[in-house]
Design a protein around this motif. Structure first.
Motif, PDB file in Angstrom:
ATOM      1  N   ARG A 106       9.719   9.129  -4.002  1.00 55.40           N
ATOM      2  CA  ARG A 106      10.633   8.159  -3.382  1.00 55.40           C
ATOM      3  C   ARG A 106      10.093   7.728  -2.027  1.00 55.40           C
ATOM      4  O   ARG A 106       9.489   8.529  -1.302  1.00 55.40           O
ATOM      5  CB  ARG A 106      12.022   8.766  -3.193  1.00 55.40           C
ATOM      6  N   GLY A 107      10.337   6.479  -1.665  1.00 59.50           N
ATOM      7  CA  GLY A 107       9.914   5.979  -0.369  1.00 59.50           C
ATOM      8  C   GLY A 107      10.518   6.812   0.748  1.00 59.50           C
ATOM      9  O   GLY A 107      11.708   7.114   0.737  1.00 59.50           O
ATOM     10  N   ARG A 108       9.690   7.212   1.712  1.00 59.33           N
ATOM     11  CA  ARG A 108      10.179   8.078   2.783  1.00 59.33           C
ATOM     12  C   ARG A 108       9.785   7.574   4.170  1.00 59.33           C
ATOM     13  O   ARG A 108      10.579   7.611   5.091  1.00 59.33           O
ATOM     14  CB  ARG A 108       9.642   9.489   2.555  1.00 59.33           C
ATOM     15  N   ASN A 166       0.864  -1.175   0.000  1.00 61.65           N
ATOM     16  CA  ASN A 166       0.000   0.000   0.000  1.00 61.65           C
ATOM     17  C   ASN A 166       0.905   1.231   0.000  1.00 61.65           C
ATOM     18  O   ASN A 166       1.529   1.553   1.008  1.00 61.65           O
ATOM     19  CB  ASN A 166      -0.894  -0.037   1.241  1.00 61.65           C
ATOM     20  N   ILE A 167       0.995   1.921  -1.118  1.00 63.61           N
ATOM     21  CA  ILE A 167       1.890   3.062  -1.286  1.00 63.61           C
ATOM     22  C   ILE A 167       1.055   4.303  -1.592  1.00 63.61           C
ATOM     23  O   ILE A 167       0.191   4.273  -2.462  1.00 63.61           O
ATOM     24  CB  ILE A 167       2.903   2.803  -2.423  1.00 63.61           C
ATOM     25  N   LYS A 168       1.337   5.377  -0.848  1.00 63.33           N
ATOM     26  CA  LYS A 168       0.597   6.626  -1.026  1.00 63.33           C
ATOM     27  C   LYS A 168       1.587   7.787  -0.951  1.00 63.33           C
ATOM     28  O   LYS A 168       2.590   7.708  -0.255  1.00 63.33           O
ATOM     29  CB  LYS A 168      -0.438   6.800   0.090  1.00 63.33           C
ATOM     30  N   PRO A 169       1.279   8.891  -1.627  1.00 66.10           N
ATOM     31  CA  PRO A 169       2.121  10.082  -1.471  1.00 66.10           C
ATOM     32  C   PRO A 169       1.904  10.695  -0.087  1.00 66.10           C
ATOM     33  O   PRO A 169       0.807  10.622   0.471  1.00 66.10           O
ATOM     34  CB  PRO A 169       1.645  11.019  -2.577  1.00 66.10           C
ATOM     35  N   VAL A 170       2.948  11.270   0.477  1.00 70.52           N
ATOM     36  CA  VAL A 170       2.855  11.862   1.807  1.00 70.52           C
ATOM     37  C   VAL A 170       1.800  12.967   1.844  1.00 70.52           C
ATOM     38  O   VAL A 170       1.213  13.237   2.896  1.00 70.52           O
ATOM     39  CB  VAL A 170       4.240  12.360   2.293  1.00 70.52           C
ATOM     40  N   ASN A 219      -5.537  14.123   4.489  1.00 67.19           N
ATOM     41  CA  ASN A 219      -6.736  13.371   4.840  1.00 67.19           C
ATOM     42  C   ASN A 219      -6.268  12.103   5.560  1.00 67.19           C
ATOM     43  O   ASN A 219      -6.406  10.998   5.068  1.00 67.19           O
ATOM     44  CB  ASN A 219      -7.544  13.023   3.590  1.00 67.19           C
ATOM     45  N   TYR A 220      -5.667  12.303   6.747  1.00 65.50           N
ATOM     46  CA  TYR A 220      -5.024  11.189   7.443  1.00 65.50           C
ATOM     47  C   TYR A 220      -5.976  10.081   7.857  1.00 65.50           C
ATOM     48  O   TYR A 220      -5.567   8.936   7.997  1.00 65.50           O
ATOM     49  CB  TYR A 220      -4.223  11.687   8.650  1.00 65.50           C
ATOM     50  N   ASN A 221      -7.244  10.372   8.031  1.00 65.93           N
ATOM     51  CA  ASN A 221      -8.189   9.305   8.389  1.00 65.93           C
ATOM     52  C   ASN A 221      -8.236   8.227   7.316  1.00 65.93           C
ATOM     53  O   ASN A 221      -8.316   7.037   7.620  1.00 65.93           O
ATOM     54  CB  ASN A 221      -9.591   9.867   8.633  1.00 65.93           C
ATOM     55  N   GLU A 222      -8.170   8.634   6.070  1.00 65.11           N
ATOM     56  CA  GLU A 222      -8.175   7.659   4.977  1.00 65.11           C
ATOM     57  C   GLU A 222      -6.900   6.825   4.995  1.00 65.11           C
ATOM     58  O   GLU A 222      -6.931   5.615   4.807  1.00 65.11           O
ATOM     59  CB  GLU A 222      -8.312   8.371   3.636  1.00 65.11           C
TER      60      GLU A 222
END
Length: 84
Positions: A33-35, A3-7, A12-15
């Motif tokens: 890039r992975g952070r 599960n990869i998402k942009p920072v 919308n941190y609840n999602e």
């Protein structure tokens, strides 16, 4: 599948938090890039315990190689364990 998402999705941190499950971290990217990795607290605690255990095992192995190994009888005497 990871599960990869942009920072930026943290707006919308609840999602994002909804997508975290035990054993399934959410990976956050910054500028493509992975952070960061968000993990369930139970997984985090398990990882920390595993790291501590592996470090303790490595220390014990190093000590055994440098100072010599103890026999089972020596360990029992050291721990004051009797086999009656």
């Amino acid at each position: 599948m990871p599960n990869i998402k942009p920072v930026s999705d943290l707006r919308n941190y609840n999602e994002v938090l909804r997508d975290i499950a035990i054993g399934e971290p959410v990976f956050l990217t910054k500028n493509g890039r992975g952070r960061y990795a968000l993990v369930d607290i139970a997984d985090y605690e398990k990882m920390q315990a595993t790291i501590k255990l592996m470090n303790d095992i490595a220390k014990g192995e190093k000590s055994g190689k440098e100072k010599g190994w103890l026999s089972l009888d020596e360990v029992e005497v050291s721990l004051e364990i009797s086999n009656d």
